[in-house]
Design an enzyme around this catalytic site. Structure first.
Site, PDB file in Angstrom:
ATOM      1  N   ASP A   8     -37.938   3.112 -65.801  1.00 44.71           N
ATOM      2  CA  ASP A   8     -38.070   4.156 -66.818  1.00 44.71           C
ATOM      3  C   ASP A   8     -38.137   3.436 -68.167  1.00 44.71           C
ATOM      4  O   ASP A   8     -38.284   2.205 -68.214  1.00 44.71           O
ATOM      5  CB  ASP A   8     -36.954   5.213 -66.706  1.00 44.71           C
ATOM      6  CG  ASP A   8     -35.587   4.693 -67.173  1.00 44.71           C
ATOM      7  OD1 ASP A   8     -35.459   3.484 -67.460  1.00 44.71           O
ATOM      8  OD2 ASP A   8     -34.644   5.503 -67.232  1.00 44.71           O
ATOM      9  N   HIS A   9     -38.015   4.180 -69.262  1.00 44.47           N
ATOM     10  CA  HIS A   9     -38.110   3.557 -70.592  1.00 44.47           C
ATOM     11  C   HIS A   9     -36.982   2.555 -70.823  1.00 44.47           C
ATOM     12  O   HIS A   9     -37.167   1.562 -71.514  1.00 44.47           O
ATOM     13  CB  HIS A   9     -38.097   4.639 -71.680  1.00 44.47           C
ATOM     14  CG  HIS A   9     -36.944   5.571 -71.572  1.00 44.47           C
ATOM     15  ND1 HIS A   9     -36.903   6.572 -70.617  1.00 44.47           N
ATOM     16  CD2 HIS A   9     -35.772   5.648 -72.257  1.00 44.47           C
ATOM     17  CE1 HIS A   9     -35.773   7.225 -70.745  1.00 44.47           C
ATOM     18  NE2 HIS A   9     -35.055   6.685 -71.718  1.00 44.47           N
ATOM     19  N   CYS A  65     -33.684   0.991 -64.265  1.00 46.16           N
ATOM     20  CA  CYS A  65     -33.466   1.924 -65.383  1.00 46.16           C
ATOM     21  C   CYS A  65     -32.347   1.325 -66.230  1.00 46.16           C
ATOM     22  O   CYS A  65     -32.076   0.129 -66.126  1.00 46.16           O
ATOM     23  CB  CYS A  65     -33.181   3.345 -64.890  1.00 46.16           C
ATOM     24  SG  CYS A  65     -31.658   3.580 -63.955  1.00 46.16           S
ATOM     25  N   THR A  67     -29.019   1.771 -66.224  1.00 42.41           N
ATOM     26  CA  THR A  67     -27.894   1.325 -65.392  1.00 42.41           C
ATOM     27  C   THR A  67     -28.305   0.984 -63.962  1.00 42.41           C
ATOM     28  O   THR A  67     -27.538   0.349 -63.237  1.00 42.41           O
ATOM     29  CB  THR A  67     -26.855   2.459 -65.273  1.00 42.41           C
ATOM     30  OG1 THR A  67     -27.512   3.606 -64.697  1.00 42.41           O
ATOM     31  CG2 THR A  67     -26.276   2.834 -66.630  1.00 42.41           C
ATOM     32  N   HIS A  98     -27.201  -6.734 -44.408  1.00 43.84           N
ATOM     33  CA  HIS A  98     -26.464  -5.690 -43.688  1.00 43.84           C
ATOM     34  C   HIS A  98     -27.115  -4.310 -43.776  1.00 43.84           C
ATOM     35  O   HIS A  98     -26.928  -3.492 -42.878  1.00 43.84           O
ATOM     36  CB  HIS A  98     -25.028  -5.584 -44.226  1.00 43.84           C
ATOM     37  CG  HIS A  98     -24.154  -6.720 -43.780  1.00 43.84           C
ATOM     38  ND1 HIS A  98     -22.785  -6.706 -43.914  1.00 43.84           N
ATOM     39  CD2 HIS A  98     -24.464  -7.915 -43.213  1.00 43.84           C
ATOM     40  CE1 HIS A  98     -22.282  -7.839 -43.441  1.00 43.84           C
ATOM     41  NE2 HIS A  98     -23.283  -8.598 -43.020  1.00 43.84           N
ATOM     42  N   ARG A 132     -25.285  -5.544 -34.917  1.00 45.70           N
ATOM     43  CA  ARG A 132     -24.423  -4.377 -35.122  1.00 45.70           C
ATOM     44  C   ARG A 132     -24.846  -3.550 -36.330  1.00 45.70           C
ATOM     45  O   ARG A 132     -24.514  -2.362 -36.436  1.00 45.70           O
ATOM     46  CB  ARG A 132     -22.961  -4.812 -35.262  1.00 45.70           C
ATOM     47  CG  ARG A 132     -22.630  -5.555 -36.539  1.00 45.70           C
ATOM     48  CD  ARG A 132     -21.203  -6.088 -36.528  1.00 45.70           C
ATOM     49  NE  ARG A 132     -20.792  -6.639 -37.807  1.00 45.70           N
ATOM     50  CZ  ARG A 132     -21.120  -7.853 -38.238  1.00 45.70           C
ATOM     51  NH1 ARG A 132     -21.884  -8.647 -37.493  1.00 45.70           N
ATOM     52  NH2 ARG A 132     -20.694  -8.291 -39.413  1.00 45.70           N
ATOM     53  N   HIS A 133     -25.589  -4.164 -37.229  1.00 42.80           N
ATOM     54  CA  HIS A 133     -26.004  -3.439 -38.432  1.00 42.80           C
ATOM     55  C   HIS A 133     -27.191  -2.511 -38.164  1.00 42.80           C
ATOM     56  O   HIS A 133     -27.405  -1.560 -38.905  1.00 42.80           O
ATOM     57  CB  HIS A 133     -26.365  -4.428 -39.544  1.00 42.80           C
ATOM     58  CG  HIS A 133     -25.230  -5.338 -39.893  1.00 42.80           C
ATOM     59  ND1 HIS A 133     -24.069  -4.869 -40.463  1.00 42.80           N
ATOM     60  CD2 HIS A 133     -25.072  -6.669 -39.703  1.00 42.80           C
ATOM     61  CE1 HIS A 133     -23.234  -5.888 -40.636  1.00 42.80           C
ATOM     62  NE2 HIS A 133     -23.817  -6.991 -40.179  1.00 42.80           N
TER      63      HIS A 133
END
Ligand code: RB5
Length: 149
Positions: A8-9, A65, A67, A98, A132-133
């Site tokens: 985004d900006h 973005c 955050t 994982h 297992r993952h």
């Protein structure tokens, strides 16, 4: 690897740095925008990236973005997408090993260039461990259908 990148900006300024870094590491990078730092809504660009990743089997996405939170939440609404919000090389590596993440997310306002390089290196060089993952990752699709048991 082929990467589809969108921001985004608030993630626009770092985009060219990420594109150049990945290209110098030998990756193919497709820039899905935006083309400038005018205000945009991050779900729109999450949508562009998720569509491209799902249409190009084996490719990966990068979403940035301010955050990394909003754009990762939006991407994870799409079936088949496992978008990982990473803050360092460890989380980036584990998201591949994982979680079989197919989209890497981070925040331009959170991590600096050195950390970004280490995140990109870790994400690019780590393979899904399976085993297992694999069953857990398969159950993620059940979550999006609301059928956890
Ligand atoms: C934009 O100001 C900011 O809210 C956005 O980039 C992101 O950080 C949201 O999660």
């Amino acid at each position: 690897m082929t990467y589809y990148i969108a921001t985004d900006h608030a993630g626009f300024a770092i985009k060219s740095f990420v594109v150049t870094y990945l290209q110098t590491q030998g990756h193919t990078v497709v820039d899905l925008g935006p083309a400038n730092d005018e205000r945009v809504d991050y779900p729109d660009f999450a949508q562009k990236c998720t569509k491209s990743v799902l249409e190009d089997k084996g490719s990966f996405g990068i979403l940035i973005c301010g955050t990394g939170i909003g754009i990762s939440i939006a991407a994870n609404k799409i079936k088949g997408i496992r978008a990982a919000l990473c803050h360092d090389a460890y989380t980036a590596s584990m998201s591949r090993a994982h979680n079989d993440a197919n989209i890497l997310c981070f925040g331009e306002r959170v991590v600096g260039k050195g950390v970004i390089e280490s995140i990109l290196d870790a994400f690019s060089t780590t393979s899904f461990e399976g085993g297992r993952h694999a069953n857990r990752v398969a159950k993620i699709e059940g979550c999006s259908l609301g059928v956890i048991d």
